[in-house]
Design an enzyme around this catalytic site. Structure first.
Site, PDB file in Angstrom:
ATOM      1  N   ALA A   9      37.399  34.445  50.328  1.00 17.08           N
ATOM      2  CA  ALA A   9      36.917  36.186  51.136  1.00 17.08           C
ATOM      3  C   ALA A   9      38.150  36.542  51.294  1.00 17.08           C
ATOM      4  O   ALA A   9      38.088  37.475  52.780  1.00 17.08           O
ATOM      5  CB  ALA A   9      37.490  34.504  52.268  1.00 17.08           C
ATOM      6  N   GLY A  10      38.922  37.164  50.893  1.00 11.31           N
ATOM      7  CA  GLY A  10      40.335  37.877  51.001  1.00 11.31           C
ATOM      8  C   GLY A  10      39.158  39.922  51.165  1.00 11.31           C
ATOM      9  O   GLY A  10      38.522  39.788  51.081  1.00 11.31           O
ATOM     10  N   GLY A  13      36.597  38.988  49.034  1.00 12.41           N
ATOM     11  CA  GLY A  13      35.043  38.300  48.880  1.00 12.41           C
ATOM     12  C   GLY A  13      34.407  38.922  49.768  1.00 12.41           C
ATOM     13  O   GLY A  13      33.327  38.450  50.118  1.00 12.41           O
ATOM     14  N   ASP A  32      37.947  29.811  51.527  1.00 13.65           N
ATOM     15  CA  ASP A  32      39.002  30.791  51.410  1.00 13.65           C
ATOM     16  C   ASP A  32      40.237  29.384  51.541  1.00 13.65           C
ATOM     17  O   ASP A  32      40.091  28.243  52.430  1.00 13.65           O
ATOM     18  CB  ASP A  32      39.192  31.529  51.915  1.00 13.65           C
ATOM     19  CG  ASP A  32      40.836  32.690  51.573  1.00 13.65           C
ATOM     20  OD1 ASP A  32      41.001  33.742  50.825  1.00 13.65           O
ATOM     21  OD2 ASP A  32      42.274  32.134  51.869  1.00 13.65           O
ATOM     22  N   ARG A  87      47.802  43.976  35.405  1.00 13.10           N
ATOM     23  CA  ARG A  87      46.933  42.340  36.429  1.00 13.10           C
ATOM     24  C   ARG A  87      47.376  41.518  34.630  1.00 13.10           C
ATOM     25  O   ARG A  87      46.858  40.514  35.875  1.00 13.10           O
ATOM     26  CB  ARG A  87      45.398  43.397  35.045  1.00 13.10           C
ATOM     27  CG  ARG A  87      44.497  44.372  35.741  1.00 13.10           C
ATOM     28  CD  ARG A  87      43.497  44.780  35.375  1.00 13.10           C
ATOM     29  NE  ARG A  87      42.847  46.119  36.531  1.00 13.10           N
ATOM     30  CZ  ARG A  87      42.908  46.765  35.999  1.00 13.10           C
ATOM     31  NH1 ARG A  87      43.561  47.365  34.866  1.00 13.10           N
ATOM     32  NH2 ARG A  87      42.343  47.919  37.010  1.00 13.10           N
ATOM     33  N   ASN A  94      47.439  32.783  38.736  1.00 11.30           N
ATOM     34  CA  ASN A  94      45.782  32.904  38.787  1.00 11.30           C
ATOM     35  C   ASN A  94      44.679  32.140  38.479  1.00 11.30           C
ATOM     36  O   ASN A  94      43.871  31.653  38.554  1.00 11.30           O
ATOM     37  CB  ASN A  94      45.075  34.355  38.646  1.00 11.30           C
ATOM     38  CG  ASN A  94      45.107  35.947  39.916  1.00 11.30           C
ATOM     39  OD1 ASN A  94      45.651  35.063  41.308  1.00 11.30           O
ATOM     40  ND2 ASN A  94      45.259  36.688  39.921  1.00 11.30           N
ATOM     41  N   ASN A 119      41.423  39.263  38.383  1.00 12.08           N
ATOM     42  CA  ASN A 119      42.618  39.955  37.410  1.00 12.08           C
ATOM     43  C   ASN A 119      43.159  38.229  37.046  1.00 12.08           C
ATOM     44  O   ASN A 119      43.893  37.606  36.962  1.00 12.08           O
ATOM     45  CB  ASN A 119      42.879  40.499  38.408  1.00 12.08           C
ATOM     46  CG  ASN A 119      41.773  42.103  37.732  1.00 12.08           C
ATOM     47  OD1 ASN A 119      41.136  41.925  36.619  1.00 12.08           O
ATOM     48  ND2 ASN A 119      42.066  42.869  38.350  1.00 12.08           N
ATOM     49  N   ARG A 150      33.689  54.559  38.728  1.00 11.16           N
ATOM     50  CA  ARG A 150      35.236  55.183  38.833  1.00 11.16           C
ATOM     51  C   ARG A 150      34.642  56.719  37.904  1.00 11.16           C
ATOM     52  O   ARG A 150      34.709  58.071  38.808  1.00 11.16           O
ATOM     53  CB  ARG A 150      36.165  54.558  38.225  1.00 11.16           C
ATOM     54  CG  ARG A 150      36.321  53.767  39.358  1.00 11.16           C
ATOM     55  CD  ARG A 150      37.737  52.786  39.253  1.00 11.16           C
ATOM     56  NE  ARG A 150      38.352  52.033  40.390  1.00 11.16           N
ATOM     57  CZ  ARG A 150      38.495  51.217  40.152  1.00 11.16           C
ATOM     58  NH1 ARG A 150      38.948  50.284  39.187  1.00 11.16           N
ATOM     59  NH2 ARG A 150      38.704  50.381  41.793  1.00 11.16           N
ATOM     60  N   HIS A 174      38.995  45.278  30.529  1.00  5.35           N
ATOM     61  CA  HIS A 174      39.610  45.729  32.046  1.00  5.35           C
ATOM     62  C   HIS A 174      41.256  45.732  32.331  1.00  5.35           C
ATOM     63  O   HIS A 174      41.722  45.535  32.785  1.00  5.35           O
ATOM     64  CB  HIS A 174      39.291  44.363  33.052  1.00  5.35           C
ATOM     65  CG  HIS A 174      39.293  45.023  34.379  1.00  5.35           C
ATOM     66  ND1 HIS A 174      38.253  46.352  35.100  1.00  5.35           N
ATOM     67  CD2 HIS A 174      39.774  45.123  35.468  1.00  5.35           C
ATOM     68  CE1 HIS A 174      38.790  46.680  36.336  1.00  5.35           C
ATOM     69  NE2 HIS A 174      39.200  45.697  36.709  1.00  5.35           N
TER      70      HIS A 174
HETATM   71  O1  TXD Z   1      37.111  44.652  39.191  1.00  5.38           O
HETATM   72  C1  TXD Z   1      37.665  43.279  39.286  1.00  5.38           C
HETATM   73  N1  TXD Z   1      36.943  42.347  38.801  1.00  5.38           N
HETATM   74  C2  TXD Z   1      38.124  43.904  40.812  1.00  5.38           C
HETATM   75  C3  TXD Z   1      39.250  42.067  40.282  1.00  5.38           C
HETATM   76  C4  TXD Z   1      38.638  44.358  40.955  1.00  5.38           C
HETATM   77  C5  TXD Z   1      39.160  43.912  42.745  1.00  5.38           C
HETATM   78  C6  TXD Z   1      40.313  42.729  42.925  1.00  5.38           C
HETATM   79  N2  TXD Z   1      40.405  42.163  41.906  1.00  5.38           N
HETATM   80  C7  TXD Z   1      40.826  41.064  41.601  1.00  5.38           C
HETATM   81  O2  TXD Z   1      39.881  40.138  42.329  1.00  5.38           O
HETATM   82  C8  TXD Z   1      42.495  41.293  42.521  1.00  5.38           C
HETATM   83  O3  TXD Z   1      43.069  41.684  41.336  1.00  5.38           O
HETATM   84  C9  TXD Z   1      42.414  39.615  42.519  1.00  5.38           C
HETATM   85  O4  TXD Z   1      43.433  38.728  41.826  1.00  5.38           O
HETATM   86  C10 TXD Z   1      41.514  38.975  43.290  1.00  5.38           C
HETATM   87  C11 TXD Z   1      41.188  39.224  44.502  1.00  5.38           C
HETATM   88  O5  TXD Z   1      41.263  40.469  45.131  1.00  5.38           O
HETATM   89  P1  TXD Z   1      41.538  40.517  46.743  1.00  5.38           P
HETATM   90  O6  TXD Z   1      41.923  42.454  46.515  1.00  5.38           O
HETATM   91  O7  TXD Z   1      39.788  40.182  46.984  1.00  5.38           O
HETATM   92  O8  TXD Z   1      42.820  40.163  47.183  1.00  5.38           O
HETATM   93  P2  TXD Z   1      43.141  39.285  47.797  1.00  5.38           P
HETATM   94  O9  TXD Z   1      42.752  39.492  49.489  1.00  5.38           O
HETATM   95  O10 TXD Z   1      44.352  38.576  48.671  1.00  5.38           O
HETATM   96  O11 TXD Z   1      41.903  38.002  48.753  1.00  5.38           O
HETATM   97  C12 TXD Z   1      42.361  36.873  47.794  1.00  5.38           C
HETATM   98  C13 TXD Z   1      41.858  35.619  48.243  1.00  5.38           C
HETATM   99  C14 TXD Z   1      42.918  35.936  49.334  1.00  5.38           C
HETATM  100  O12 TXD Z   1      42.593  35.024  51.209  1.00  5.38           O
HETATM  101  C15 TXD Z   1      43.514  34.153  49.700  1.00  5.38           C
HETATM  102  O13 TXD Z   1      43.905  33.101  50.547  1.00  5.38           O
HETATM  103  C16 TXD Z   1      42.551  33.562  48.584  1.00  5.38           C
HETATM  104  O14 TXD Z   1      42.288  34.201  47.290  1.00  5.38           O
HETATM  105  N3  TXD Z   1      42.692  32.381  47.919  1.00  5.38           N
HETATM  106  C17 TXD Z   1      42.031  31.440  47.220  1.00  5.38           C
HETATM  107  N4  TXD Z   1      40.593  31.458  47.885  1.00  5.38           N
HETATM  108  C18 TXD Z   1      40.106  29.690  47.951  1.00  5.38           C
HETATM  109  N5  TXD Z   1      40.944  28.904  46.797  1.00  5.38           N
HETATM  110  C19 TXD Z   1      41.627  28.722  46.221  1.00  5.38           C
HETATM  111  N6  TXD Z   1      42.585  28.395  45.570  1.00  5.38           N
HETATM  112  C20 TXD Z   1      42.973  30.816  46.979  1.00  5.38           C
HETATM  113  N7  TXD Z   1      43.820  30.639  46.139  1.00  5.38           N
HETATM  114  C21 TXD Z   1      43.886  32.480  47.254  1.00  5.38           C
END
Ligand code: TXD
Length: 311
Positions: A9-10, A13, A32, A87, A94, A119, A150, A174
């Site tokens: 839920a970052g 999400g 999350d 990435r 990840n 990623n 983009r 990607h």
């Molecule tokens: O186009 C695409 N595919 C992408 C991919 C575009 C944007 C973001 N992209 C990827 O998504 C980025 O490279 C990261 O690997 C993820 C998440 O990116 P975001 O910017 O949303 O990162 P955040 O804000 O840090 O959020 C990640 C959340 C954070 O709240 C953590 O506490 C949570 O993931 N997290 C978890 N949630 C549930 N379960 C587990 N195990 C867990 N571990 C971390």
């Protein structure tokens, strides 16, 4: 009402939940590991619904029980890039997050379709498919809609034409070797190569390839999330509404484009079954060479994953 659960839920999400709620196409669950955060964001979003007049249930949780019976699971859990990172640097951390997230959510939602965003995207989608054992129609990665958007945004800026008139197709992995297909891209039907001088087009292609990095360097603390999350929303909507929408997504290759046992960005048709069809463009020699280079980079990351995780 359909149900979509978003794992992580970052920034990406939560923003996906925001776009999805506005479309009123599914009840939403945000999961999350951070205590209180998915609950707080969900409640805040729920309280916005009366203002926009949408009847959507939104709940937050720290465990998977709340995801029971989801039609779609969106995986955005995991680390995001910081300046100087590729990435692929995110791979081992990840993989530890995405593998269990996929298998645990599947237990509660055996019929769900998985949309992966974490990623390195192609390899996290591959991990999800291998760990869940799902048929390939039900695991799809989000990248191509974003990368193409983009490019469309840059072309719109350069030409002064509405984004609605601009069609671009960015395929491949990607990563920086992604393949912007200029021959297939157009402004209201006019090929980009005719519409723009070669140097301008080249600059747009280069900027598209590094589009994610450009934003990481500006934000410094994380990566892009508005465009990625609306791209993912478009995929979820196409699936739930059974639209048969053709968009570039990461799909499991089983011989298409001469590729096997890997995820790669190609045009797919999305409908209620997930990936209903993979569309094969006829590529010229230059395009084939770009595909091969990009596929080589994705395969390398897949191989690195296989050294870390057993399927
Ligand atoms: O186009 C695409 N595919 C992408 C991919 C575009 C944007 C973001 N992209 C990827 O998504 C980025 O490279 C990261 O690997 C993820 C998440 O990116 P975001 O910017 O949303 O990162 P955040 O804000 O840090 O959020 C990640 C959340 C954070 O709240 C953590 O506490 C949570 O993931 N997290 C978890 N949630 C549930 N379960 C587990 N195990 C867990 N571990 C971390």
């Amino acid at each position: 009402m359909n149900k979509i659960s978003i794992i992580g839920a970052g920034m990406t999400g939560a923003t996906t939940a925001h776009w999805l709620a506005e479309r009123e196409i599914a009840d939403l669950v945000l999961v999350d590991i951070v205590e209180g955060m998915p609950q707080g964001k969900s409640l805040d979003m729920l309280e916005a619904m009366p203002i926009i007049g949408k009847d959507v249930e939104i709940v937050g949780a720290n465990d998977y029980a709340a995801t029971r019976g989801s039609d779609i699971i969106i995986i955005t859990a995991g680390l995001a890039r910081k300046p100087g990172m590729s990435r692929d640097d995110l791979l081992s951390k990840n993989a530890e997050i995405v593998g269990p997230a996929a298998t645990e959510t599947l237990k509660h939602s055996p019929d769900a379709i998985f949309i992966v965003l974490t990623n390195p995207l192609d390899t996290m989608a591959y991990l999800t498919l291998k760990k869940t054992g799902l048929p390939r129609e039900r695991v799809v990665g989000q990248a191509g809609i974003l990368d193409s958007a983009r490019m469309r945004a840059f072309v719109a800026k350069e030409t002064g034409v509405s984004v609605e008139n601009i069609n671009c197709y960015v395929l491949g992995g990607h990563g920086d070797e992604m393949v912007p297909l200029t021959r297939h891209s157009n402004v209201a039907g006019i090929p980009l190569k005719e519409y723009l001088p070669a140097d301008k087009l080249e600059a747009i292609v280069a900027r598209t390839r590094k589009g994610g990095g450009e934003i990481v360097n500006l934000l410094k603390t994380g990566s892009a999330y508005y465009a990625p999350s609306v791209a993912c929303t478009q995929m979820a909507e196409a699936i739930l509404k059974d639209k048969h929408l053709i968009v570039p997504c990461a799909a499991y290759m089983n011989g298409e484009y001469g590729l096997k046992d890997m995820f790669f960005g190609v045009p797919v048709m999305l409908g209620r079954k997930g990936i209903e069809k993979i569309i094969e463009y006829k590529l010229d020699e230059d395009e084939k060479a770009m595909f091969e280079k990009s596929a080589g980079a994705v395969k390398e990351t897949h191989e690195a994953l296989k050294k870390l995780v057993e399927f």
